[in-house]
Design an enzyme around this catalytic site. Structure first.
Site, PDB file in Angstrom:
ATOM      1  N   HIS A   1      44.573   0.813  92.564  1.00 10.71           N
ATOM      2  CA  HIS A   1      45.778   1.473  93.092  1.00 10.71           C
ATOM      3  C   HIS A   1      45.535   1.792  94.571  1.00 10.71           C
ATOM      4  CE1 HIS A   1      46.614   2.697  88.705  1.00 10.71           C
ATOM      5  NE2 HIS A   1      47.388   1.693  89.034  1.00 10.71           N
TER       6      HIS A   1
ATOM      7  N   GLU B   1      44.977   5.324  96.138  1.00 16.30           N
ATOM      8  CA  GLU B   1      43.872   6.173  95.673  1.00 16.30           C
ATOM      9  C   GLU B   1      42.620   5.818  96.489  1.00 16.30           C
ATOM     10  OE1 GLU B   1      43.762   5.546  91.438  1.00 16.30           O
ATOM     11  OE2 GLU B   1      45.875   6.092  91.221  1.00 16.30           O
TER      12      GLU B   1
ATOM     13  N   HIS C   1      39.228   5.658  90.048  1.00 13.96           N
ATOM     14  CA  HIS C   1      40.595   6.039  90.432  1.00 13.96           C
ATOM     15  C   HIS C   1      40.618   7.491  90.886  1.00 13.96           C
ATOM     16  CE1 HIS C   1      42.961   2.609  88.636  1.00 13.96           C
ATOM     17  NE2 HIS C   1      41.743   2.377  88.183  1.00 13.96           N
TER      18      HIS C   1
ATOM     19  N   GLU D   1      38.476   8.867  86.522  1.00 12.57           N
ATOM     20  CA  GLU D   1      39.347   9.612  87.427  1.00 12.57           C
ATOM     21  C   GLU D   1      38.441  10.568  88.195  1.00 12.57           C
ATOM     22  OE1 GLU D   1      42.410   8.924  87.974  1.00 12.57           O
ATOM     23  OE2 GLU D   1      42.959   7.688  86.229  1.00 12.57           O
TER      24      GLU D   1
HETATM   25 ZN   LIG Z   1      44.809   4.783  89.565  1.00 12.46          ZN
END
Ligand SMILES: [Zn+2]
Length: 288
Positions: free
Chosen positions: A29, A32, A119, A182
């Site tokens: 992404h 990010e 992420h 994350e």
């Molecule tokens: Zn992500």
């Protein structure tokens, strides 16, 4: 260090033969950026031999056009394309096909290993650092939980439905032990927690010295799929990740179907009604 493609670097490492290979990816992404910065600085140190990994390493910055443009993706969400049977034409599909190939080549060269796809969370989170394990017929989370907890992660989410994410691809298609990590809020810094974990993984035996820190464990009870444009949340979708709701709370509605919390202390993760129809609008978690 070999430069395989834009943003793709492979390094043999200086470990014992048969050392478990590691794939580290970030920037799936493009908005990010914090974990991307950590991988870029690691790549510089590898290049200058300031860091010598004890295992083969494949380093991937996944979506550079999106990163350069400060966008999440150019045409489609890359993390819905890995291993997907139907993929729309465009940059992300081309790139995903190439990345799948590099991961296969890396596995052919060095064997089955580990993959961490890094992420950042968009919204505030009651667990700032947490891991998602893809739906897999093998459970390897017990082995990883002490290491992740020792390195500042506080929760682990076990998924039950296959999704076409990067970590799901390396787990189900290549047999890797894979996680989506994350690594903190999108505007925060990931380095303080992420870098020590990555450095430990480059060492001989990262699982050797975990303490007794524990992870809070969850499994996905409901994948909230947005089936129509009428999908909406019945609770505040701006709530922090891992906000809990009592059993039977009406959480979301799609046309005339209402989804209610199926358990006590159900937690809501990644709530976002703005995703395209057919995509996941959130996860309802059951504490384990
Ligand atoms: Zn992500």
């Amino acid at each position: 260090m070999e430069h395989w493609d834009e943003g793709v670097y492979a390094i043999r490492g200086k470990g014992a033969s048969g050392a478990i290979p590691l794939i580290l990816s970030a920037g799936v992404h493009g908005d990010e950026t914090a974990p991307v910065q950590v991988l870029e600085s690691l790549q510089q140190q590898l290049l200058q031999r300031a860091v010598i990994p004890r295992r083969p390493l494949l380093l991937i910055i996944a979506n550079q056009p999106a990163l350069l443009n400060g966008k999440r993706f150019m045409q489609v969400n890359m993390n819905r394309l890995f291993g997907a049977p139907v993929r729309p034409p465009g940059y992300e599909t081309k790139r995903v096909l190439a990345l799948e190939g590099y991961c296969r080549d890396f596995a052919d060269l060095y064997g089955v290993g580990w993959h961490l796809d890094l992420h950042s969370t968009i919204k505030p989170s009651r667990h700032e650092h947490f891991a998602l394990m893809p739906a897999c017929n093998r459970h390897y989370d017990d082995a990883w939980a002490p290491l992740l907890a020792h390195r500042g992660f506080t929760a682990l989410v076990r998924q039950n439905t296959p999704a076409f994410t990067f970590s799901n691809f390396t787990c189900t298609k290549l047999g890797f032990e894979s996680f989506t990590l994350e690594c903190g809020a999108v505007r925060g810094s990931s380095a303080s927690v992420l870098r020590p974990l990555l450095m430990a993984l480059l060492e001989e035996d990262p699982f050797a010295a975990p303490g007794d820190a524990q992870l809070e464990r969850f499994e996905v009870a409901i994948d909230l799929v947005k089936r129509s444009a009428a999908f909406r949340f019945l609770v505040d979708e701006q709530c922090d990740n891992f906000t809990t709701f009592p059993r039977d709370t009406a959480l979301a509605q799609d046309s005339d179907v209402v989804v209610s919390a199926p358990c006590d202390d159900c937690a809501l993760l990644f709530a976002n009604s703005e995703v395209p129809v057919g995509d996941r609008a959130g996860l309802v978690l059951r504490p384990l």
